[in-house]
Design a protein around this motif. Structure first.
Motif, PDB file in Angstrom:
ATOM      1  N   THR A 167      25.976  22.473  32.002  1.00 29.87           N
ATOM      2  CA  THR A 167      24.860  22.256  31.479  1.00 29.87           C
ATOM      3  C   THR A 167      24.535  22.504  30.326  1.00 29.87           C
ATOM      4  OG1 THR A 167      24.241  23.475  33.384  1.00 29.87           O
ATOM      5  CG2 THR A 167      23.923  21.074  34.090  1.00 29.87           C
ATOM      6  N   THR A 168      24.463  23.689  30.573  1.00 31.32           N
ATOM      7  CA  THR A 168      24.098  24.582  28.951  1.00 31.32           C
ATOM      8  C   THR A 168      25.572  24.417  27.672  1.00 31.32           C
ATOM      9  OG1 THR A 168      25.602  26.379  30.094  1.00 31.32           O
ATOM     10  CG2 THR A 168      22.227  26.660  29.885  1.00 31.32           C
ATOM     11  N   PRO A 207      16.139  21.095  27.001  1.00 29.73           N
ATOM     12  CA  PRO A 207      15.500  19.858  28.244  1.00 29.73           C
ATOM     13  C   PRO A 207      14.413  19.866  28.229  1.00 29.73           C
ATOM     14  CG  PRO A 207      15.994  21.677  28.955  1.00 29.73           C
ATOM     15  CD  PRO A 207      16.467  21.611  27.525  1.00 29.73           C
ATOM     16  N   PRO A 208      13.900  18.301  28.244  1.00 35.20           N
ATOM     17  CA  PRO A 208      12.758  18.093  27.555  1.00 35.20           C
ATOM     18  C   PRO A 208      11.479  18.846  29.053  1.00 35.20           C
ATOM     19  CG  PRO A 208      13.119  16.557  29.703  1.00 35.20           C
ATOM     20  CD  PRO A 208      14.817  17.224  28.994  1.00 35.20           C
ATOM     21  N   ALA A 209      10.049  18.459  28.675  1.00 35.95           N
ATOM     22  CA  ALA A 209       9.528  19.962  29.312  1.00 35.95           C
ATOM     23  C   ALA A 209       9.101  19.245  30.628  1.00 35.95           C
ATOM     24  CB  ALA A 209       8.383  20.015  28.312  1.00 35.95           C
ATOM     25  N   ASN A 210       8.815  17.815  31.109  1.00 33.46           N
ATOM     26  CA  ASN A 210       8.172  17.198  31.384  1.00 33.46           C
ATOM     27  C   ASN A 210       9.336  16.832  32.686  1.00 33.46           C
ATOM     28  OD1 ASN A 210       5.593  17.767  30.839  1.00 33.46           O
ATOM     29  ND2 ASN A 210       6.208  16.087  29.576  1.00 33.46           N
ATOM     30  N   LYS A 211      10.533  17.154  32.921  1.00 33.75           N
ATOM     31  CA  LYS A 211      11.265  16.219  33.833  1.00 33.75           C
ATOM     32  C   LYS A 211      12.209  17.982  33.972  1.00 33.75           C
ATOM     33  CE  LYS A 211      14.052  12.575  34.238  1.00 33.75           C
ATOM     34  NZ  LYS A 211      13.191  11.670  34.864  1.00 33.75           N
ATOM     35  N   TYR A 212      13.264  17.732  35.341  1.00 34.48           N
ATOM     36  CA  TYR A 212      14.214  18.866  35.734  1.00 34.48           C
ATOM     37  C   TYR A 212      14.513  18.540  34.960  1.00 34.48           C
ATOM     38  CZ  TYR A 212      16.232  21.307  39.337  1.00 34.48           C
ATOM     39  OH  TYR A 212      16.888  23.091  39.885  1.00 34.48           O
ATOM     40  N   PRO A 213      15.418  19.727  34.299  1.00 35.44           N
ATOM     41  CA  PRO A 213      16.759  19.440  33.585  1.00 35.44           C
ATOM     42  C   PRO A 213      17.460  19.039  34.076  1.00 35.44           C
ATOM     43  CG  PRO A 213      15.900  22.078  33.627  1.00 35.44           C
ATOM     44  CD  PRO A 213      14.855  21.153  34.560  1.00 35.44           C
ATOM     45  N   PHE A 270      17.795  16.510  35.999  1.00 38.46           N
ATOM     46  CA  PHE A 270      17.810  14.927  36.220  1.00 38.46           C
ATOM     47  C   PHE A 270      17.752  14.256  34.744  1.00 38.46           C
ATOM     48  CE2 PHE A 270      14.307  16.273  39.996  1.00 38.46           C
ATOM     49  CZ  PHE A 270      15.695  16.410  41.008  1.00 38.46           C
TER      50      PHE A 270
END
Lengths: 496, 409
Positions: free
Chosen positions: B111-112, B119-125, B127
């Motif tokens: 993932t990294t 990653p977006p601020a409002n979503k679990y990374p 997901f």
């Protein structure tokens, strides 16, 4: 559920309903509660009902609870657990209609948002747009967190005065020491070398798995904030922030300016615990593995901790111990578990083989083992009777939490116990020789108005699994928790 | 209390591993444009995908170690949607250029990646990452689909997708003991569930081709005819949610593998079907064992009642329930399992369980690229008579001896 989860659960159950409503406003919290605090059955129920527009008849749940596995009792306990977290609402029983259940509005909204994404509250952390120092990678963060945490553990262990004192360990910050003292994990004892001594609670703390240890300390911190009302800290907001930290991504820089003032004030304390890394003169912070695995399940932690060890093997560089790990900092992925897995193997002849290079783990083992041999990456020891007032349960749960992958896998496959039953029995027998009493904290219920009231309440206590003892003749019973019984009694009174 | 403990009637304290067992969900989405066009008024593809994503997220939220894989079963090929191969051709061409190549899979630990957007601020990374991967792969798949692709065939590559899924599952199985994992069905992962969405109507022509012949390779290439055959061997359940049409074949597959089959009466309720119907897909531990036994007993009863289905099952298992039981993988020392069916010999690759009618070129599996060893090919396979057959045989023997002992029925 692991020990850390249980402590958190006890803390959460004491919170009022309004606190839960505030907590569930953040999708990250709802997700963390779903993932960490619920049993598998509870998760299945919540998932099924999450997008259900209408209430669902309670009896229809029975499909998921076949009678041979405890059926109704199991179902009632699962529902009681969900209610205590204010996740589920159950309509009061009536004569002409069946009981119905539904997810509470606040939790439903929070979890739906978490699954769908969206919302504007930045509850999964706002990543920093500033350039990131390339030297700060996952390996660096792991080393940093491990160092911070080991400092705290060493402080507790060293208070005992056992061998293998660690050189070059600076010890935790004064605020952390205060917290340990306030939480009675250690106490001031002028007669010892370091001036402090470990308590019974300190032993419990030491023998927990690291995730449970982190939670123990964090909950102490929350409670301290509750007591010091003038500090401007709000324990609900703090808890919400911790859940947010747990859903951040390891190795990513996050923007501190997106945080509220109170949360920014929390950062220095979290740095002291090793939960985050906060480089000077920047507006960024990095969550460490201690933070991102706060709400992981136990099996995930096992792989994480092995990755942790792989990345930070031999932190103090003690002579005589060589690292046997091949995974460099970059290879610190959970997939990297062959060959580098560490753990304790217990044989039925009371011998223990610990594959470890950590002086800390060896010191903890020395609390209840007779160390015989020490190899470059392995310590061989035999169990010995309990001293220091450690309980058998603590030893057993420690051995279980740190059992070697091979033992866990074998046990899962064959459906047998993880630890050899002979050893577990013997540890308990050792304890029984010393003490014949077992204490349970709880509440005694007596002086009922009527026999019916006694019968109904004690039956309800049994259903939700808090009943410890009862005496029908004298109409007394003893329960380990009282919150739900109180609510039940209230609703019963109202119904009359 | 176990039997041993009951001897001295004492109470023992036992500690079992109570952790949730991580599970891998593989979801196959039928992306046949014809089928979706027919369904467009009720449930457009975009909406269905949004629903599936929510379901995927909920599965991942169950346990940190849970994994998912998404595969598109298109008209002429099966394509990975998530995880994608790192070197995947962005234009969605048939991915493994050389079928013998090992496909490098990217999993959650990647993932990294520095090139990825934050990653977006409002979503679990995680997901967000899956959503991104799914949408980009699907978009490239759709843009790469030519008119000829659609006009040339009306079917969908389900068997190819299933084979991909199966090899992925087998690769992701953690070894029980180094080197032994191939021959031992691992009960720890018996809960891995293969999700299958049959979204389109199976064309009639195809159906007829399926029905009359049993047990041979219709799919031309590597895969075994019956989609249930291999997963049943590896104890992987196939769940099916049929949105449209009759999916007889998949119903059988679900039946054989003890999966769930749901025919969606109202496709708009896709999400609720998923969340509720397949919610208990990975049964909690403890319950799982009991449930398994129960379902097996039930299945036995049903086998008798449903002669037709039992026949299909027997065919798919290579002679399964009826009279003989193959010693199967435990007895075999070869990498290639040979399972003779009624009239032919198939070769089965040990890793992905693909079945070949003849030994592939260079003895390398076309699906998973494993070099296969033939072992003692040609030797007779040891056969275990089933219990019923055994007792019958013993009884017969006694009668033949003329001892006059009564044979208990």
């Amino acid at each position: 559920m692991s020990l850390g989860g249980q402590q958190l659960l006890e803390y959460l159950e004491k919170l009022p309903g309004t606190a839960f409503r505030r907590l569930y406003q953040s999708p990250a919290t709802a997700l963390a509660i779903f993932r960490r605090m619920l049993s598998h059955h509870a998760k299945v129920i919540v998932r099924g009902l999450l997008y259900m527009p209408d209430p669902f008849p309670l009896t229809s749940l029975d499909i998921w609870f076949p009678p041979e596995s405890g059926g109704k009792i199991h179902r009632d306990r699962t529902i009681a657990a969900l209610r205590s977290l204010h996740v589920l609402q159950v309509s009061p029983p009536g004569k002409d209609r069946t009981q119905e259940i539904q997810i509470t509005t606040s939790f439903k909204k929070g979890l739906q948002l978490a699954f769908e994404g969206g919302g504007e509250d930045g509850s999964f952390g706002v990543p920093s747009s500033l350039p990131v120092d390339p030297t700060i990678d996952i390996g660096y963060l792991d080393k940093y967190a491990r160092k911070k945490w080991d400092d705290i553990l060493h402080y507790v262990v060293n208070s005992l005065g056992v061998q293998s004192s660690s050189e070059g360990v600076s010890g935790p910050k004064a605020s952390v020491k205060e917290l340990l003292l306030a939480g009675r994990l250690v106490e001031r004892r002028p007669d010892t070398r370091t001036g402090i001594g470990i308590t019974q609670a300190g032993f419990t703390f030491l023998l927990q798995e690291s995730n449970a240890q982190v939670w123990t300390l964090l909950l102490l911190w929350l409670e301290a904030a509750d007591h010091a009302a003038d500090s401007g800290m709000d324990s609900i907001d703090m808890l919400s922030f911790l859940f947010m930290l747990s859903s951040l991504e390891l190795g990513t820089a996050y923007d501190t300016s997106a945080l509220t003032e109170t949360r920014r004030n929390m950062l220095p304390s979290l740095v002291d615990f090793g939960l985050i890394y906060f480089p000077r003169d920047t507006r960024q912070f990095f969550p460490t593995r201690l933070a991102t695995t706060l709400t992981s399940t136990a099996s995930a932690l096992r792989t994480v901790s092995s990755a942790f060890t792989a990345a930070t093997a031999n932190p103090s560089g003690e002579p005589g111990t060589t690292t046997s790990t091949s995974g460099g900092p970059a290879g610190a992925t959970p997939a990297d578990k062959t060959g580098t897995s560490k753990g304790i193997i217990i044989e039925t002849n009371y011998r223990i083989y610990a594959y470890t290079t950590s002086p800390l783990q060896i010191a903890v083992l020395a609390l209840f083992c007779q160390l015989n041999m020490r190899f470059p990456n392995m310590v061989s020891a035999a169990l010995r009777a309990i001293g220091f007032g450690i309980t058998a349960d603590q030893i057993i749960s420690y051995l279980h939490a740190h059992a070697h992958q091979q033992m866990v896998r074998e046990a899962t496959v064959t459906g047998k116990t993880v630890l050899p039953p002979t050893v577990v029995d013997q540890i308990r027998l050792w304890q029984l020789e010393n003490e014949r009493m077992q204490t349970t904290a709880g509440f005694l219920f007596k002086d009922f108005e009527s026999t019916e009231e006694y019968a109904a309440l004690s039956r309800y206590a049994e259903e939700i699994g808090v009943l410890v003892w009862k005496n029908d003749k004298r109409q007394l019973f003893f329960a380990s928790k009282h919150e739900q019984l109180r609510d039940y009694l209230k609703s019963r009174k109202k119904g009359e | 209390m176990t039997v041993q403990d009951a001897v001295d009637a004492s109470e023992h304290y036992e500690i079992y591993n109570t952790d949730d067992i991580p599970s891998l969900y593989t979801i196959i989405i039928d992306t046949n444009p014809r089928a979706w066009a027919a369904l467009n008024d009720v449930l457009p593809l975009t909406k269905a995908l949004a629903n599936i994503l929510i379901f995927v997220n909920s599965h991942l939220a169950f346990n940190n170690s849970n994994q998912v894989a998404l595969i598109a079963s298109h008209t002429n090929r099966a394509v990975w949607l998530y995880p994608t191969a790192p070197d995947q051709n962005p234009h969605g061409q048939r991915k493994p250029q050389n079928p013998n190549d090992d496909i490098e899979m990217r999993d959650a630990s990647f993932t990294t990646n520095k090139q990825q957007p934050p990653p977006p601020a409002n979503k679990y990374p995680l997901f967000a990452q899956i959503e991104r991967s799914l949408l980009s792969s699907l978009r490239s798949l759709i843009t790469a689909t030519t008119t000829e692709d659609i006009t040339s065939t009306t079917t969908t590559q389900i068997s190819g997708a299933l084979t991909l899924a199966l090899s992925h599952i087998n690769k992701n199985r953690p070894p029980l003991r180094p080197g032994k994992q191939l021959h031992r069905p691992n009960p720890q992962f018996s809960q891995q569930v293969l999700r299958f969405h049959n979204l389109g109507r199976r064309p009639r022509r195809r159906q007829r081709r399926f029905a009359p012949r049993r047990g041979r390779g219709w799919f031309g290439g590597a895969a075994r005819a019956h989609p249930g055959g291999q997963p049943a061997h590896a104890r992987i359940a196939i769940d099916t949610l049929a949105l449209r049409g009759s999916a007889t074949f998949l119903q059988q597959a679900s039946y054989i593998t003890r999966g769930t089959f749901i025919r969606a009466q109202e496709p708009r309720g896709l999400l609720q079907y998923l969340m509720f119907g397949f919610g208990s897909g990975s049964a909690p531990q403890g319950l799982a064992a009991a449930g398994n036994q129960r379902s097996q007993q039930q299945a036995k009863k049903e086998d008798k009642a449903n002669e037709k289905a039992a026949n299909a099952a027997a065919a798919a298992k290579g002679g399964g329930n009826k009279g003989q039981k193959f010693l199967g993988s435990n007895a075999s020392v070869a990498d290639l399992l040979v399972t003779p069916s009624a009239d032919s010999v198939d070769f089965r690759a040990a890793i992905c369980l693909s079945i070949f009618c003849e030994v592939p070129e260079g003895a390398e599996c076309l699906t998973c690229g494993t070099k296969l060893a033939l072992g003692n090919y040609g030797r007779r396979i040891p056969v275990l008579p089933s219990k019923a057959a055994a007792t019958a045989a013993v009884g017969g023997g006694q009668q033949a001896n003329g001892n006059g002992t009564t044979v208990l029925k």
